[in-house]
Design an enzyme around this catalytic site. Structure first.
Site, PDB file in Angstrom:
ATOM      1  N   GLY A 118       9.592 -32.323  35.965  1.00 36.70           N
ATOM      2  CA  GLY A 118       7.585 -32.051  35.682  1.00 36.70           C
ATOM      3  C   GLY A 118       7.716 -32.307  34.200  1.00 36.70           C
ATOM      4  CB  SER A 154      12.274 -38.152  48.119  1.00 34.11           C
ATOM      5  OG  SER A 154      13.672 -38.413  47.305  1.00 34.11           O
ATOM      6  CE1 TYR A 169      11.565 -31.314  48.078  1.00 35.84           C
ATOM      7  CE2 TYR A 169      13.383 -33.536  49.356  1.00 35.84           C
ATOM      8  CZ  TYR A 169      12.142 -32.807  48.198  1.00 35.84           C
ATOM      9  OH  TYR A 169      12.154 -32.850  47.053  1.00 35.84           O
TER      10      TYR A 169
END
Ligand code: NDP
Ligand code: PMR
Length: 429
Positions: A99, A226, A274
């Site tokens: 980020g 991802s 996740y």
């Protein structure tokens, strides 16, 4: 309180201080690899796929912020030359890693004003300063994705600021691979899915109308995905594998009380939570595309920027993992990418025509010949990055390509169900 007070303050107001295949990844396990188990070995191809403020303060923000609600393209007299205002981009989790690198890459162009949507104001302020970002190129606003109240407060503050919204980058995430028990968001959702998916889901839904209103040449919603959520890759086959199952846990609210904390209803596993959250991110991007692309003209994208093995994402992992993971990715899988490079990749997805947005308005023959040349060397971002509904990846020469998602991550019916359930969980339906 300090955070609240700082939540809407532009940069110039800040006080700058600056697989195991078959075994669980918890405890002392390292790369989760049990050598007794076979690995689906397609290294080569997998690498490729591989917060409220007084009106006074708001007024101050308007006065100080470069990105204002002026029309995207204005004619400046007397030449009548067309100029493009600065693009306005919100990046969640811009206080570190990908980020921050993306915020830096965009700010450095001088053509973008970055709204750093972060949970820790001081950390973000220090990060922006040490990245060398010029104060006029960014504003820090408080956002804690692990609280839906905070998400709503952020949206409220953002709207009051009257800054335009041209690009929203849903980047923030938490990864809790060693957690033995689930932890929860303010509303009681398991923390990884609650933060990475549900927080972003509410944020993106509430900001959609602002994106739609944008008159900038490109308006985009980007959700970071991802490779590890995609079971059509070697990396995605390192256990625990992502699997949303029949969504019974999500349906139950991920509370770990009457229902499981896991989307599929199974036992808690932080690493799997996740990866599941990343599948939700990629499904959400596609569902946005199906529902809103044609109607709004917004480009919806997801991406795998490469393995940025040095970021804070792995802060909860065991020290040995954090030591060995970067060299493992650099020299063994060759999937490693630096924070800077990954930031440039994500910035590319955020910008319509890369470094040549403004220049593209000048149709001189010199420009055209340069464009032709540069397009062969990937210095100019791939114009195809403007395509909506795509999951982008980069190959070893850093060229972007449209990647294939796993069966589950591209399951339209699952995407619709995740959307519908998520809507209820965040209070939109
Ligand atoms: P980092 O940990 O460096 O960055 C994550 C950011 O998210 C931090 O700024 C963090 O804030 C922020 N964040 C965490 N929780 C919250 C919250 N509740 N509210 C607001 N912000 C929050 O990791 P990366 O840069 O690696 O991760 C960025 C994205 O890239 C993630 O979506 C990740 O899934 C994805 N990704 C990363 C890969 C990698 O190899 N590293 C590979 C593929 C995808 P704070 O600074 O306060 O902790
Ligand atoms: Mg992985 C081409 C092979 C490849 C790539 C690109 C990644 C990316 N990984 C690969 C292979 C392997 N990994 C193999 C063969 C193993 C077993 C030794 C392995 C293990 C492993 C672990 C234990 N890898 C991991 C972990 C993590 O804890 C990371 C993770 O899953 O985070 C969710 C991770 C990652 N591997 C990657 C990438 C990009 C990650 C982390 C980031 C993420 O997906 O967001």
């Amino acid at each position: 309180m300090a955070l609240q007070a700082a939540s809407l303050v532009p940069a110039s107001f800040s006080v700058p201080k600056e697989g195991k295949i078959g075994v669980s990844l918890k405890d002392s396990t390292l790369f989760g690899l049990s050598l007794s188990e076979p690995i689906k070995a397609d290294f080569s191809s997998s690498a490729l796929r591989c917060k409220r403020e007084s009106q006074r303060k708001i007024g101050a923000v308007r006065a100080e912020t470069v990105a204002t609600a002026s029309p995207a393209v204005t004619k400046s007299a007397p030449e009548g030359k067309k100029t493009l205002r600065k693009g306005s981009v919100v990046i969640t989790g811009a206080s570190s890693g990908l980020g921050l690198a993306t915020a830096k890459a965009l700010a450095e162009t001088g053509k973008w004003h970055v709204i750093m949507a972060c949970r820790d104001y001081l950390k973000a302020a220090r990060a922006a300063k040490s990245a060398g970002m010029a104060k006029e190129n960014y504003t820090i606003m408080h956002l804690d994705l692990a609280s839906l109240d905070s998400v709503r407060q952020f949206v409220d503050n953002f709207k009051r600021s009257e800054m335009p919204l041209d690009v929203l980058v849903c980047n923030a995430a938490v990864y809790l691979p060693t957690a033995k028990e689930p932890t929860y968001t303010a509303e009681g959702f398991e923390l990884s899915v609650g933060t990475n998916h549900l927080g972003h889901f509410l944020l993106a839904r509430l900001l959609l109308e602002d994106l739609q209103k944008s008159d900038y040449p490109s308006k985009r919603l980007i959700i970071v995905g991802s490779i590890t959520g995609n079971t059509n890759t070697l990396a995605g086959n390192v256990p625990p594998k992502a699997n949303l199952g029949d969504l019974r846990g999500l349906q139950g609210g991920l509370s770990g009380l009457n229902s499981s904390a896991m989307i599929d209803g199974g036992d808690f596993d932080g690493a799997k939570a996740y990866k599941d959250s990343k599948v939700c991110n990629m499904l959400t991007m596609q569902e946005f595309h199906r529902r809103y692309h044609e109607e709004t003209g917004i480009t919806f994208s997801s991406l795998y920027p490469g393995c940025i093995a040095t970021t804070g994402l792995f802060r909860e992992h065991i020290p040995l993992f954090r030591t060995l993971f970067p060299p493992f990715q650099k020299y063994i899988t060759k999937g490693f990418v630096s924070e800077d490079e990954a930031g440039k990749r994500l910035a590319q997805v955020a910008m319509k025509f890369g470094h040549n947005d403004n220049k593209s308005m000048k149709f001189s023959s010199v420009f055209i010949s340069h464009l032709l040349l540069l397009s062969f060397t990937q210095v100019v971002s791939d114009p195809s990055l403007t395509k909506s509904g795509v999951y982008w990846s980069w190959n070893k020469t850093s060229a972007s390509f449209e990647n294939q998602l796993s069966q589950e991550a591209s399951d339209a019916e699952k995407a619709r169900r995740v959307w519908d359930i998520s809507e209820k969980l965040v209070g939109l339906a």
